[in-house]
Design an enzyme around this catalytic site. Structure first.
Site, PDB file in Angstrom:
ATOM      1  N   ASP A 280      -9.144  -0.025   1.661  1.00 48.55           N
ATOM      2  CA  ASP A 280      -9.205   0.354   0.243  1.00 48.55           C
ATOM      3  C   ASP A 280     -10.546  -0.058  -0.367  1.00 48.55           C
ATOM      4  OD1 ASP A 280      -6.692   1.240   0.626  1.00 48.55           O
ATOM      5  OD2 ASP A 280      -5.723   0.008  -0.907  1.00 48.55           O
TER       6      ASP A 280
ATOM      7  N   ASP B 172       0.864  -1.192   0.000  1.00 50.47           N
ATOM      8  CA  ASP B 172       0.000   0.000   0.000  1.00 50.47           C
ATOM      9  C   ASP B 172       0.899   1.240   0.000  1.00 50.47           C
ATOM     10  OD1 ASP B 172      -2.783   1.179   0.532  1.00 50.47           O
ATOM     11  OD2 ASP B 172      -1.577   2.073   2.117  1.00 50.47           O
TER      12      ASP B 172
ATOM     13  N   THR C 190      -3.018   5.229  -4.020  1.00 52.25           N
ATOM     14  CA  THR C 190      -1.894   5.938  -3.368  1.00 52.25           C
ATOM     15  C   THR C 190      -0.576   5.682  -4.097  1.00 52.25           C
ATOM     16  OG1 THR C 190      -1.759   4.090  -1.819  1.00 52.25           O
ATOM     17  CG2 THR C 190      -2.915   6.035  -1.070  1.00 52.25           C
ATOM     18  N   THR C 191      -0.379   4.458  -4.589  1.00 55.03           N
ATOM     19  CA  THR C 191       0.860   4.159  -5.325  1.00 55.03           C
ATOM     20  C   THR C 191       0.831   4.875  -6.672  1.00 55.03           C
ATOM     21  OG1 THR C 191       0.819   1.976  -4.284  1.00 55.03           O
ATOM     22  CG2 THR C 191       2.383   2.278  -6.057  1.00 55.03           C
TER      23      THR C 191
END
Length: 552
Positions: free
Chosen positions: A399, A70, A103-104
């Site tokens: 998520d 994550d 997020t990545t």
């Protein structure tokens, strides 16, 4: 590195402007350093993107281990020092707080935008021109995403489950993604509220409780609240059906006086009277709770031993020192009102649950408040083989819950696999030729940066990025809007048919946040760093004497 002193006209002495030990980097060198730091952060998380991405093991100074892929968690745990790198960490945190997923991707895209901007800076294109071009290209990308997005029915549970599955396909828990996705959808739909015709969903209303042991399949959704507490007295009932629940935010104890008080006792009878009076006051408190019809008490403060005895005698189940956040969730789930003064407690303040029971989960006891009529707060109790698995399952469920919420707030979806980015890149390339001046170059670089998402997916799956890039561009040029990278079959295919769905809200946030962070870093042309404080034994901290900074 520039020195920070201006030579005086007459005496030839430098005039010190900045503190001793301050370093200053300016111009092209400062930009290069900042861009490099941001790119390094992007490179760290890049290999974790997509279903074929790798995990990172992060060990902190205390030896605690976190295994995750994550993006936001990785960057939070890394404790980065460089100011530009910290900006990248902040953008991942903001993405996580706003939409909960991507997020990545946002860090990878921001890194790609800065990488492409550096190429233009080397060709003497001014950073402000690049920023203007990027901003215009961002608007075009958002317009394209909105145009190609597909409307869905927010009450279609099957579609919501597929969206939640897509969010978990790259995680450690991918093998059980269908089961966990169903729990996530059910939880979000339960806590959804409509206020003035608008959908309102607070993810915090879904309480996540973790307990290692069992397998991920033992994870369950409780239509109520699970408390990591045990019943305070062994004589109390461990199971109460048709529970009437009192939530009390005051101690069931005799409060000590706030100032020093002295009581002179001259005989044993007086001690006895004193103790009896205390017991009487505690009994009155319990009688008050009993009188309103409560058979379960959750207290945010302490419960005296004598009060525990009277509660047990009355057949009331009680738990103490409940966290405030849990009290609020209990109020939402059971419909009870939190009372701060026992005198005010009335039957209308009580909540209801079909069952309140203390159960043993692994080595610990937990209290389950189940079967609430219309719960506006629910609990997911996560089980798993080890603590690491349970922690990663929590992040994955966060998520999944977030993407379901996003799509309920804005019921539009796009396909995954880098398809929308590739389509937006194609549109921007065609549109860029209409721009005059050097902004055209910046817009074209923006399109290339967008393609870094599908290409990184391909790279992480061990595919040839050049072949994938050529195939992607040709299929999008031929009008295949949803052509994306299928990392499992190793080819470019229609991702809508593969049922890889992502909320439009997440994609929009990725593009906006990455562009803004790239623009912020590109605007900086001067880096002034104060010297670090050096600890000296027995003395106050003083600046380390590294180098004398001066302005030329």
């Amino acid at each position: 590195m520039a020195t920070a002193a201006v030579p005086a006209v007459t005496a030839g002495q430098p005039i010190l402007i900045l503190k001793e030990g301050t370093t200053r980097t300016k111009g092209r060198e400062a930009q290069k350093r900042l861009i490099l730091a941001a790119k390094i952060v992007a490179d760290i998380v890049k290999s974790s993107l997509g279903p074929r991405g790798m995990d990172k093991m992060l060990v902190d100074s205390l030896g605690d281990v976190v295994i995750t892929n994550d993006g936001a968690t990785m960057l939070k745990e890394m404790e980065v020092e460089h100011p530009a790198a910290k900006i990248m960490v902040e953008v991942a945190k903001a993405q996580d707080a706003e939409v909960g997923d991507g997020t990545t991707s946002v860090v990878v895209l921001a890194g790609a935008l800065l990488d492409k901007a550096e190429e233009l800076i080397d060709k003497e294109v001014h950073p402000t021109t690049i920023i203007d071009g990027y901003k215009k290209a961002m608007e075009k990308a958002l317009e394209t995403l909105n145009k190609i997005a597909v409307d869905i029915d927010p009450n279609d549970k099957e579609m919501l489950r597929k969206i939640a599955e897509t969010a978990m396909v790259s995680k450690l828990v991918a093998a059980d993604k269908r089961y966990l996705a169903e729990l996530a959808v059910e939880a979000v739909l339960t806590v959804r509220q409509e206020v003035d015709g608008k959908v309102k969903i607070d993810i915090d209303d879904v309480k996540i409780e973790k307990k290692p042991g069992g397998s991920l399949r033992d994870t369950q959704l409780v239509r109520g609240i699970v408390l990591d507490k045990e019943v305070v007295h062994s004589g109390m009932p461990k199971r109460v059906e048709k529970a009437k629940i009192a939530l009390i935010n005051c101690p069931l104890e005799i409060e000590k006086t706030e100032f020093d008080a002295r009581i002179n006792i001259t005989s044993p009878e007086q001690i006895k009277m004193f103790i009896e009076e205390e017991n009487k006051m505690l009994k009155e408190m319990v009688d008050k709770i009993k009188a309103v019809g409560a058979n379960v008490v959750f207290c945010q403060k302490g419960i005296d031993d004598v009060a525990q005895h009277y509660l047990a005698k009355a057949g009331i189940l009680a738990a103490r020192r409940i966290k405030q956040s849990d009290m609020e969730k209990l109020a939402k789930a059971t419909g009870a009102r939190i009372v701060t003064n026992l005198e005010d407690l009335s039957p209308e303040d009580l909540g209801y649950a079909e069952l309140v029971e203390e159960r043993k989960v692994e080595e610990d006891k937990m209290i389950f408040v189940e079967g609430c009529k219309n719960p506006r707060s629910v609990t997911i109790l996560i089980r798993g083989g080890s603590e690491r698995v349970v922690d990663e399952a929590e992040r994955s469920l966060h998520d999944a819950l977030s993407v379901v919420r996003d799509v309920l707030l804005k019921p539009k979806i796009v396909a995954g696999g880098g398809a929308p980015e590739a389509e937006a890149a194609k549109v921007i390339r065609e549109w860029a030729s209409s721009l005059s001046g050097r902004e055209q170059l910046a817009a074209q670089k923006f399109a290339e940066a967008l393609e870094s998402i599908p290409l990184t997916l391909a790279e992480n799956a061990g595919l040839d990025t050049i072949d994938i890039e050529v195939e992607l561009r040709s299929k999008h040029a031929a009008g295949e809007v949803w052509a994306g990278v299928d990392v499992f079959e190793g080819k470019v295919t229609d991702m809508m048919k593969k049922e890889v769905y992502e909320p439009l809200l997440v994609k929009e946030q990725i593009v906006k946040a990455a562009t803004e962070v790239a623009a912020m870093i590109l605007r900086i042309d001067d880096l002034i760093a104060a010297s670090k404080l050096k600890e000296e034994k027995g003395k106050e901290s003083k600046p380390s004497e590294e180098s004398e900074s001066s302005i030329e």
